[in-house]
Design an enzyme around this catalytic site. Sequence first.
Site, PDB file in Angstrom:
ATOM      1  N   ARG A  72      -1.114  -5.367  -8.071  1.00  0.00           N
ATOM      2  CA  ARG A  72       0.050  -6.159  -7.659  1.00  0.00           C
ATOM      3  C   ARG A  72       0.523  -7.064  -8.783  1.00  0.00           C
ATOM      4  O   ARG A  72       1.717  -7.208  -9.011  1.00  0.00           O
ATOM      5  CB  ARG A  72      -0.301  -7.004  -6.432  1.00  0.00           C
ATOM      6  CG  ARG A  72      -0.630  -6.201  -5.182  1.00  0.00           C
ATOM      7  CD  ARG A  72      -1.259  -7.078  -4.126  1.00  0.00           C
ATOM      8  NE  ARG A  72      -2.501  -7.669  -4.604  1.00  0.00           N
ATOM      9  CZ  ARG A  72      -3.224  -8.553  -3.918  1.00  0.00           C
ATOM     10  NH1 ARG A  72      -2.799  -8.967  -2.739  1.00  0.00           N
ATOM     11  NH2 ARG A  72      -4.346  -9.040  -4.417  1.00  0.00           N
ATOM     12  N   SER A 126      -3.233  -8.143   2.526  1.00  0.00           N
ATOM     13  CA  SER A 126      -3.741  -7.939   3.882  1.00  0.00           C
ATOM     14  C   SER A 126      -4.468  -9.181   4.386  1.00  0.00           C
ATOM     15  O   SER A 126      -4.384  -9.533   5.568  1.00  0.00           O
ATOM     16  CB  SER A 126      -4.701  -6.738   3.914  1.00  0.00           C
ATOM     17  OG  SER A 126      -4.008  -5.536   3.689  1.00  0.00           O
ATOM     18  N   HIS A 185       0.832  -1.200   0.000  1.00  0.00           N
ATOM     19  CA  HIS A 185       0.000   0.000   0.000  1.00  0.00           C
ATOM     20  C   HIS A 185       0.869   1.254   0.000  1.00  0.00           C
ATOM     21  O   HIS A 185       0.614   2.209  -0.745  1.00  0.00           O
ATOM     22  CB  HIS A 185      -0.900   0.042   1.247  1.00  0.00           C
ATOM     23  CG  HIS A 185      -1.961  -1.007   1.268  1.00  0.00           C
ATOM     24  ND1 HIS A 185      -2.228  -1.760   2.387  1.00  0.00           N
ATOM     25  CD2 HIS A 185      -2.836  -1.421   0.319  1.00  0.00           C
ATOM     26  CE1 HIS A 185      -3.235  -2.590   2.131  1.00  0.00           C
ATOM     27  NE2 HIS A 185      -3.610  -2.415   0.879  1.00  0.00           N
ATOM     28  N   LYS A 205     -15.838  -8.692   4.850  1.00  0.00           N
ATOM     29  CA  LYS A 205     -14.734  -9.229   5.641  1.00  0.00           C
ATOM     30  C   LYS A 205     -14.834  -8.754   7.081  1.00  0.00           C
ATOM     31  O   LYS A 205     -15.195  -7.609   7.352  1.00  0.00           O
ATOM     32  CB  LYS A 205     -13.381  -8.779   5.051  1.00  0.00           C
ATOM     33  CG  LYS A 205     -13.123  -9.286   3.639  1.00  0.00           C
ATOM     34  CD  LYS A 205     -11.785  -8.780   3.118  1.00  0.00           C
ATOM     35  CE  LYS A 205     -11.512  -9.252   1.696  1.00  0.00           C
ATOM     36  NZ  LYS A 205     -10.223  -8.733   1.176  1.00  0.00           N
TER      37      LYS A 205
END
Length: 199
Positions: free
Chosen positions: A131, A168, A51, A75
């Site tokens: 990513r 994460s 991040h 989540k």
Amino acid sequence: MAGATEDGQVGHGASLSAGIRLPASLSSPAMTAAKHVALYSGSFDPMTLGHLDVLGRARGVFDEIVVAVGRNPEKEPLFSSAERVEMAERLVAELVAATPDGAPVRVEGFHGLTVDFARQIGANVLLRGLRHGSDLASECQLAIANRQVAEMETVFVVAGEIHGYTSSSLIKQVAALGGDLERLATMVPPIVLEALRAK
């Protein structure tokens, strides 16, 4: 969510070439002099080195960046909203102090739709980090939906290759299962590692 019109039959875009139109938010004369404010939103649960890498790269592109700490309803959060905002503020302060020449960055917590918050703070683009290739399909789908629904564009910044598989969700899984937190030192900053140990 955010969005912008790409349909040539919608009347508020400025024509660039046959069949290509700019969204109204980007085509007005005032836009050339306007600040380019990016909203970088996420749950940041926790904030990772990936991040921060994306944020650091984006500071050379925009005039201002707002890191918006929200909640993913799908989540269960590891850290509370207040904890995530506080960690993000500390990490952003460290980043800005280390590279003062980049764009200013501020951190805010928010609830609700990302695009509504973007409009509220005057952001004119959404910032998203990529990513690896598997991120691209889902992120493009979201960006197109945002454009259609809320007339706001999305800009992608690719994280450095060292962060290609930082997640994460993976970090939370390691912490929840009692894994060796020291192995996460290549994925999260020391502030986050300390917070994970305290959980």
